[in-house]
Design a protein around this motif. Structure first.
Motif, PDB file in Angstrom:
ATOM      1  N   PRO A  87       0.844  -1.200   0.000  1.00  0.00           N
ATOM      2  CA  PRO A  87       0.000   0.000   0.000  1.00  0.00           C
ATOM      3  C   PRO A  87       0.879   1.250   0.000  1.00  0.00           C
ATOM      4  O   PRO A  87       1.910   1.311   0.659  1.00  0.00           O
ATOM      5  CB  PRO A  87      -0.798  -0.124   1.299  1.00  0.00           C
ATOM      6  N   GLY A  88       0.465   2.240  -0.781  1.00  0.00           N
ATOM      7  CA  GLY A  88       1.231   3.478  -0.843  1.00  0.00           C
ATOM      8  C   GLY A  88       2.336   3.474  -1.864  1.00  0.00           C
ATOM      9  O   GLY A  88       2.966   4.508  -2.080  1.00  0.00           O
ATOM     10  N   LEU A  89       2.587   2.344  -2.533  1.00  0.00           N
ATOM     11  CA  LEU A  89       3.612   2.268  -3.580  1.00  0.00           C
ATOM     12  C   LEU A  89       2.931   2.227  -4.932  1.00  0.00           C
ATOM     13  O   LEU A  89       2.068   1.376  -5.181  1.00  0.00           O
ATOM     14  CB  LEU A  89       4.485   1.024  -3.403  1.00  0.00           C
ATOM     15  N   ALA A 102       8.918   5.104  -9.484  1.00  0.00           N
ATOM     16  CA  ALA A 102       8.310   4.584  -8.251  1.00  0.00           C
ATOM     17  C   ALA A 102       7.965   5.751  -7.342  1.00  0.00           C
ATOM     18  O   ALA A 102       8.717   6.733  -7.250  1.00  0.00           O
ATOM     19  CB  ALA A 102       9.267   3.621  -7.551  1.00  0.00           C
ATOM     20  N   ARG A 103       6.817   5.634  -6.662  1.00  0.00           N
ATOM     21  CA  ARG A 103       6.375   6.652  -5.709  1.00  0.00           C
ATOM     22  C   ARG A 103       5.937   5.976  -4.427  1.00  0.00           C
ATOM     23  O   ARG A 103       5.296   4.917  -4.452  1.00  0.00           O
ATOM     24  CB  ARG A 103       5.214   7.472  -6.281  1.00  0.00           C
ATOM     25  N   ILE A 104       6.249   6.587  -3.302  1.00  0.00           N
ATOM     26  CA  ILE A 104       5.820   6.110  -1.990  1.00  0.00           C
ATOM     27  C   ILE A 104       5.138   7.263  -1.267  1.00  0.00           C
ATOM     28  O   ILE A 104       5.672   8.375  -1.223  1.00  0.00           O
ATOM     29  CB  ILE A 104       7.006   5.580  -1.164  1.00  0.00           C
ATOM     30  N   ARG A 105       3.952   6.990  -0.725  1.00  0.00           N
ATOM     31  CA  ARG A 105       3.153   8.012  -0.052  1.00  0.00           C
ATOM     32  C   ARG A 105       2.868   9.202  -0.969  1.00  0.00           C
ATOM     33  O   ARG A 105       2.818  10.345  -0.540  1.00  0.00           O
ATOM     34  CB  ARG A 105       3.832   8.480   1.235  1.00  0.00           C
ATOM     35  N   GLY A 106       2.737   8.917  -2.267  1.00  0.00           N
ATOM     36  CA  GLY A 106       2.423   9.953  -3.236  1.00  0.00           C
ATOM     37  C   GLY A 106       3.610  10.744  -3.724  1.00  0.00           C
ATOM     38  O   GLY A 106       3.447  11.637  -4.559  1.00  0.00           O
ATOM     39  N   ILE A 107       4.814  10.441  -3.264  1.00  0.00           N
ATOM     40  CA  ILE A 107       6.004  11.211  -3.598  1.00  0.00           C
ATOM     41  C   ILE A 107       6.895  10.401  -4.531  1.00  0.00           C
ATOM     42  O   ILE A 107       7.251   9.256  -4.248  1.00  0.00           O
ATOM     43  CB  ILE A 107       6.797  11.607  -2.336  1.00  0.00           C
ATOM     44  N   GLY A 108       7.266  11.014  -5.652  1.00  0.00           N
ATOM     45  CA  GLY A 108       8.185  10.398  -6.596  1.00  0.00           C
ATOM     46  C   GLY A 108       8.579  11.416  -7.648  1.00  0.00           C
ATOM     47  O   GLY A 108       8.066  12.532  -7.682  1.00  0.00           O
ATOM     48  N   THR A 109       9.506  11.043  -8.492  1.00  0.00           N
ATOM     49  CA  THR A 109      10.013  11.929  -9.536  1.00  0.00           C
ATOM     50  C   THR A 109       9.679  11.344 -10.895  1.00  0.00           C
ATOM     51  O   THR A 109      10.015  10.194 -11.172  1.00  0.00           O
ATOM     52  CB  THR A 109      11.540  12.105  -9.413  1.00  0.00           C
ATOM     53  N   ALA A 707      -2.941   8.778   2.661  1.00  0.00           N
ATOM     54  CA  ALA A 707      -1.888   9.782   2.447  1.00  0.00           C
ATOM     55  C   ALA A 707      -2.519  10.998   1.775  1.00  0.00           C
ATOM     56  O   ALA A 707      -3.002  10.909   0.646  1.00  0.00           O
ATOM     57  CB  ALA A 707      -0.764   9.215   1.589  1.00  0.00           C
ATOM     58  N   ASP A 708      -2.521  12.101   2.476  1.00  0.00           N
ATOM     59  CA  ASP A 708      -3.002  13.370   1.930  1.00  0.00           C
ATOM     60  C   ASP A 708      -1.779  14.146   1.455  1.00  0.00           C
ATOM     61  O   ASP A 708      -1.059  14.742   2.258  1.00  0.00           O
ATOM     62  CB  ASP A 708      -3.765  14.142   3.000  1.00  0.00           C
ATOM     63  N   THR A 709      -1.521  14.105   0.159  1.00  0.00           N
ATOM     64  CA  THR A 709      -0.303  14.679  -0.422  1.00  0.00           C
ATOM     65  C   THR A 709      -0.706  15.855  -1.297  1.00  0.00           C
ATOM     66  O   THR A 709      -1.367  15.676  -2.328  1.00  0.00           O
ATOM     67  CB  THR A 709       0.456  13.622  -1.239  1.00  0.00           C
ATOM     68  N   THR A 710      -0.311  17.069  -0.901  1.00  0.00           N
ATOM     69  CA  THR A 710      -0.795  18.273  -1.577  1.00  0.00           C
ATOM     70  C   THR A 710       0.342  19.242  -1.868  1.00  0.00           C
ATOM     71  O   THR A 710       1.355  19.278  -1.172  1.00  0.00           O
ATOM     72  CB  THR A 710      -1.840  18.996  -0.713  1.00  0.00           C
ATOM     73  N   TYR A 711       0.122  20.031  -2.925  1.00  0.00           N
ATOM     74  CA  TYR A 711       1.010  21.148  -3.221  1.00  0.00           C
ATOM     75  C   TYR A 711       0.681  22.318  -2.292  1.00  0.00           C
ATOM     76  O   TYR A 711      -0.456  22.472  -1.839  1.00  0.00           O
ATOM     77  CB  TYR A 711       0.838  21.611  -4.667  1.00  0.00           C
ATOM     78  N   PHE A 737      -0.661  11.402  -9.144  1.00  0.00           N
ATOM     79  CA  PHE A 737      -0.204  10.044  -8.790  1.00  0.00           C
ATOM     80  C   PHE A 737      -0.220   9.817  -7.286  1.00  0.00           C
ATOM     81  O   PHE A 737       0.587   9.046  -6.763  1.00  0.00           O
ATOM     82  CB  PHE A 737       1.204   9.769  -9.337  1.00  0.00           C
ATOM     83  N   ALA A 738      -1.112  10.493  -6.579  1.00  0.00           N
ATOM     84  CA  ALA A 738      -1.145  10.410  -5.118  1.00  0.00           C
ATOM     85  C   ALA A 738      -2.550  10.101  -4.633  1.00  0.00           C
ATOM     86  O   ALA A 738      -3.271  10.986  -4.170  1.00  0.00           O
ATOM     87  CB  ALA A 738      -0.638  11.715  -4.507  1.00  0.00           C
ATOM     88  N   PRO A 739      -2.995   8.855  -4.735  1.00  0.00           N
ATOM     89  CA  PRO A 739      -4.311   8.499  -4.206  1.00  0.00           C
ATOM     90  C   PRO A 739      -4.346   8.695  -2.696  1.00  0.00           C
ATOM     91  O   PRO A 739      -3.371   8.419  -1.999  1.00  0.00           O
ATOM     92  CB  PRO A 739      -4.457   7.021  -4.582  1.00  0.00           C
ATOM     93  N   LYS A 740      -5.486   9.166  -2.199  1.00  0.00           N
ATOM     94  CA  LYS A 740      -5.583   9.347  -0.747  1.00  0.00           C
ATOM     95  C   LYS A 740      -5.629   8.004  -0.026  1.00  0.00           C
ATOM     96  O   LYS A 740      -5.077   7.867   1.070  1.00  0.00           O
ATOM     97  CB  LYS A 740      -6.812  10.181  -0.414  1.00  0.00           C
ATOM     98  N   TRP A 741      -6.277   7.034  -0.624  1.00  0.00           N
ATOM     99  CA  TRP A 741      -6.412   5.727   0.013  1.00  0.00           C
ATOM    100  C   TRP A 741      -5.802   4.646  -0.872  1.00  0.00           C
ATOM    101  O   TRP A 741      -5.989   4.639  -2.086  1.00  0.00           O
ATOM    102  CB  TRP A 741      -7.892   5.391   0.245  1.00  0.00           C
TER     103      TRP A 741
END
Length: 856
Positions: A87-89, A102-109, A707-711, A737-741
């Motif tokens: 979850p979260g990947l 690859a992104r974890i907790r909505g964070i990636g490049t 994961a609430d990932t926001t600008y 690319f950052a689903p909340k759930w």
């Protein structure tokens, strides 16, 4: 928005609901076999998340660890397959399999630009891979994979600001053994692999693994007039060889030699149209048929349009030496040395316009399409322990050479297409004129067919990066219950980039417009515009006529552009863990993470020649550098053990604040890099694993992440200003690319069938809605979906043989990996603009097959 069909939703939800009881940190433990022996408890699972072997329940880090058996049961062969278990990947690919993120907790490049390093580090057998793409491929015989969430820079170094995927492959043993398998599946899939392990006398052992896999593509391709001949895409054709040699000449010295080679010769990746705009009619007229999907076509019919090949040729090889010496220093400290030399290169053809019109393309030739890494790395660690302190000090050095060649070839349809499209933008009625295809010829004074033609851009990049780091990570056992951990890392890195930009065709069309702008105005007036209207429209014509690959202002074949930057940064962590009793440990942690800055390896132009300028200008940007990315992360976690060690329940609250987040965005014609002042990711990560004593052979795992990932609300620059800025939707919004759930669940059950043994596994992952485009266009929204895999096997109880029936994405869920603007087919960031076309790279469909395994 792309949504799953009601049938798929219902079936997927049923699968996931049936599984969601429990978690998902499946380390070195497989499902217990149905025997009379007492099952091994889950509390004994060990990981190497801090580069020393520790019980997972004692490590104050959010970890998902997956065993070899579970990886096999769920069909995981590479990092991309792994996401169904974590979850979260999320892991996505775009123009080729060499571009994987690859992104974890909505964070990636975003991985389309190799000038940007990864936020999620990939480490295989202690060796860091320079980009996620370089770690993509068949990983061979796996012992386990650990996914460490949150910044891990203290121990694993820079470019792990979002987390680490730590892959551990199987070690040689002193027992002679051999394994083989053959797999058959739909899309004419066939795969064979074999492995052999043996002793080298009494002081050594070795293993070797080889595999070959082929499969037809799951995307049908309409090729038009060609020259492409392949009528399918996203196929598979690779082979790999991996080997290890273990030497133990003395009781306190261990030497591990390893080497690998992988080759992929495939066709990837075609895209489909998810929204078809008015440009489709122009393309259709040019080819005298259907050039792209028609409005209303279902993208999940998996029909793509491409007249140019998407051939990809990826080669990777490397060698490594790991030495572990139990010294007499400092009470028996262990000195570890890991030396590695790796090479990776990719050649990839591309149809830039994703249509059967011959507009813009790149051929799969090393002189025109090449990305290559040569990396040397050396790590030293000295690890020891006393009654009160577990300590580690180390040093790391890497020398990375990156070579890239990128080209744009302009096809014969480019000039008439752009002529009609420009007139249609200015006034739709103008685009219907029979002479509309001649407009740019008239605006430049050049003969038709010579305005834009041939090799438009040929650019080379040579980047050298040298990085040195010193680090320490120490745990003080303050009391029998309280542990305090302090880690620090100092990194010094220097990068130098030599770029050469050239326009082999001279950029005649753009050059003519710049030399004589009055002729552009006159050509518009001749089409019926007033002088005032023509003068207002002329900059739009010049802007599209001077797109990066056609702009001679970049042209400097005899002059190199040299850029250099140096960074000296600290990162570190502070953790406090308290064990209330044998079954409950809680912890709090702070970590400072860092991802290196770099250079945009793409032609960049703006309104003022500065990176901060608006992306719709034509002035070349010579300073393409961007600064480092930083994160401050706070976590509160609990790790609990129940039912005599057979039930694990772990949870972590996290808050991560990123500064100068490196955003790489495709804006329809080129990639731009923007530093976002603030990005925040916060939420809950929970996992549970249960091995019931009352039901031998049953294992349940599941995990849930919010994961609430926001600008941040305030992002400077013209690109972020509504309504004309290309990225105006970002401030304050949920990150792409950052689903909340997201949640995952897996059930494994093993039981006796007479003299045989049977095993069944089903696993699924649920993801809530999220946007698949870096500019957050609403047309790129992906609805919530669930992907499920299943496997049933029956074989000998001693595992000498097993026959397995398997399926991936068994509900045939329909989802998009990445959505993007149709190149040269998207004119405005405003939602629902009828002119705009949007494309997407799709997720894989249902696949199924049978595998036969033998071993002795």
């Amino acid at each position: 928005m792309v949504n799953a069909s009601p049938r798929h939703k219902a079936l997927s939800l049923a699968v996931f609901t049936a599984l969601c009881a429990s978690s998902h940190a499946y380390a070195q433990q497989a499902a217990a076999p149905a025997t009379d022996e007492e099952p091994t408890t889950l509390a004994t699972m060990t990981v190497t998340a801090q580069k020393r072997e520790e019980a997972m329940q004692d490590v104050p880090i959010a970890i998902t660890a997956v065993s070899e058996q579970l990886l096999q049961d769920t069909g995981v062969r590479d990092i991309k397959d792994l996401q169904v278990l974590v979850p979260g990947l999320t892991v996505t690919s775009t123009q080729s399999e060499a571009i994987t993120t690859a992104r974890i907790r909505g964070i990636g490049t975003v991985g389309d630009n190799v000038g940007l390093e990864s936020s999620v580090g990939v480490v295989i057998d202690g060796v860091y891979r320079p980009r996620n793409s370089v770690g993509f491929g068949d990983l061979g015989q796996l012992e386990r994979i650990e996914v460490l969430k949150g910044p891990q820079g203290t121990v694993f170094g820079k470019n792990t600001s979002a987390g680490v995927i730590n892959v551990v492959t199987r070690r040689p043993s002193y027992t002679q053994s051999a394994e083989g398998e053959i797999t058959l599946g739909n899309y004419n899939a066939i795969g064979v692999s074999g492995a052999y392990n043996d002793a080298l006398g009494e002081v050594g052992a070795f293993n070797i693994y080889a595999a070959k896999r082929k499969r037809d593509g799951w995307m049908d391709v309409r090729t038009g007039a060609g020259p492409r001949r392949e009528t399918d895409d996203n196929d598979q054709n690779f082979h790999t060889v991996r080997g290890k040699v273990l030497l133990e000449p003395t009781e306190n010295l261990e030497i591990m030699l390893s080497g690998d080679f992988t080759s992929r010769e495939e066709n990837c990746c075609a895209a489909v149209q998810t929204t078809v705009g008015a440009t489709a009619a122009i393309l259709n007229r040019l080819v005298g048929g259907q050039a792209v999907a028609a409005p209303g076509d279902d993208p999940f019919n998996r029909v793509a349009y491409s007249n140019r090949p998407t051939t990809q040729d990826i080669k990777e090889n490397g060698v490594a030496v790991e030495v572990n010496w139990d010294s007499s220093w400092f009470g028996g400290a262990t000195l570890t040395s890991i030396t590695a030399q790796r090479e990776w290169e990719a050649i990839n053809g591309l149809d830039y316009d994703f249509s059967t019109a011959d507009i813009l393309y790149r051929v799969a030739d090393k002189d025109e399409s090449f990305t290559g890494f040569k990396t040397f790395s050396q790590e030293f660690r000295l690890t020891g322990a006393t009654d009160r302190i577990d300590w580690m000090v180390g040093a790391f050095y890497t020398d990375e050479d990156l070579d890239r060649t990128e080209t744009y070839r302009i096809g014969p349809h480019y000039e008439p297409y752009l002529s009609v499209a420009l007139l249609s933008i200015i006034n739709p009625a103008l685009g219907t004129s029979p002479t509309a295809p001649l407009f740019l010829s008239q605006a430049t004074g050049r003969p038709f067919g010579t305005v834009f033609a041939g090799l438009g851009a040929l650019d080379t990049y040579q980047q050298s990066a040298k990085s040195t780091a010193l680090f320490t990570n120490n745990t003080w056992h303050a009391t029998d219950a309280l542990d305090l951990t302090l880690g620090l890392r100092y990194t010094r890195e220097k990068k130098t980039l030599v770029s050469n930009y050239s326009n082999p065709n001279g950029g005649a069309g753009c050059g003519s417009m710049l030399a004589n702008p009055a002729q552009v105005v006159a050509a518009l007036v001749a089409r019926g515009l007033t002088v005032a209207q023509a003068s207002a429209a002329a900059p739009t014509v010049v802007g599209y006529g001077c797109l990066p690959w056609a702009n001679p202002l970049h042209n400097a074949p005899s002059r190199d552009t040299v850029q250099s930057r140096e960074e000296k940064e600290w990162s570190g962590t502070l953790k406090a863990a308290y064990r209330w009793n044998d079954n409950v440990m809680t912890y709090g942690s702070f970590a400072r993470g860092y991802k290196g800055g770099g250079f945009n390896l793409d032609r960049v132009q703006s309104s003022n020649g500065l990176s901060s300028g608006s992306a719709n200008g034509i002035q070349p940007v010579l300073d393409t550098s961007f600064g480092g990315e930083f994160v401050d992360s706070y976590e509160l976690g609990a790790k609990t053990t129940w039912l005599d060690g057979n039930l694990l329940l772990n949870a972590t609250l996290f808050h991560q604040k990123y500064e100068d987040f490196q955003l790489n965005s495709f804006l329809g014609t080129s990639f731009v890099v923007r530093s976002i002042p603030e990005v925040t990711s916060q939420g809950l990560d929970a996992e549970l694993m249960w091995q019931p004593k009352s039901i031998r052979g049953l294992m349940l795992q599941s995990g849930l992440m919010y994961a609430d990932t926001t600008y941040g609300d305030n992002i400077p620059g013209g690109d972020f200003v509504s309504p004309t800025g290309a990225l105006y939707k970002l401030p304050g919004a949920q990150m792409s690319f950052a689903p909340k759930w997201s949640g995952s669940a897996s059930v494994t059950y093993e039981w006796d069938v007479g003299s045989l043994m049977a095993r069944f596994n089903i696993g699924a992952k649920y993801v809530s809605e999220y946007n698949t485009g870096s500019d957050l266009d609403p047309e790129k929204m992906q609805g919530a979906y669930t992907v499920a895999n299943a496997r049933f096997g029956i074989g000998a109880q001693d595992q000498r043989w097993m026959l397995e029936f398997w399926g991936t994405n068994i509900t045939d869920e329909e989802y998009v990996q990445v959505g993007f603007d149709g190149p040269l087919q998207n004119v405005s960031p405003a939602p629902n603009n009828p002119f705009n076309t949007f494309n997407a790279f799709l997720g894989a469909p249902r696949m199924y097959g049978v595998t036969f395994r033998v071993r002795y």
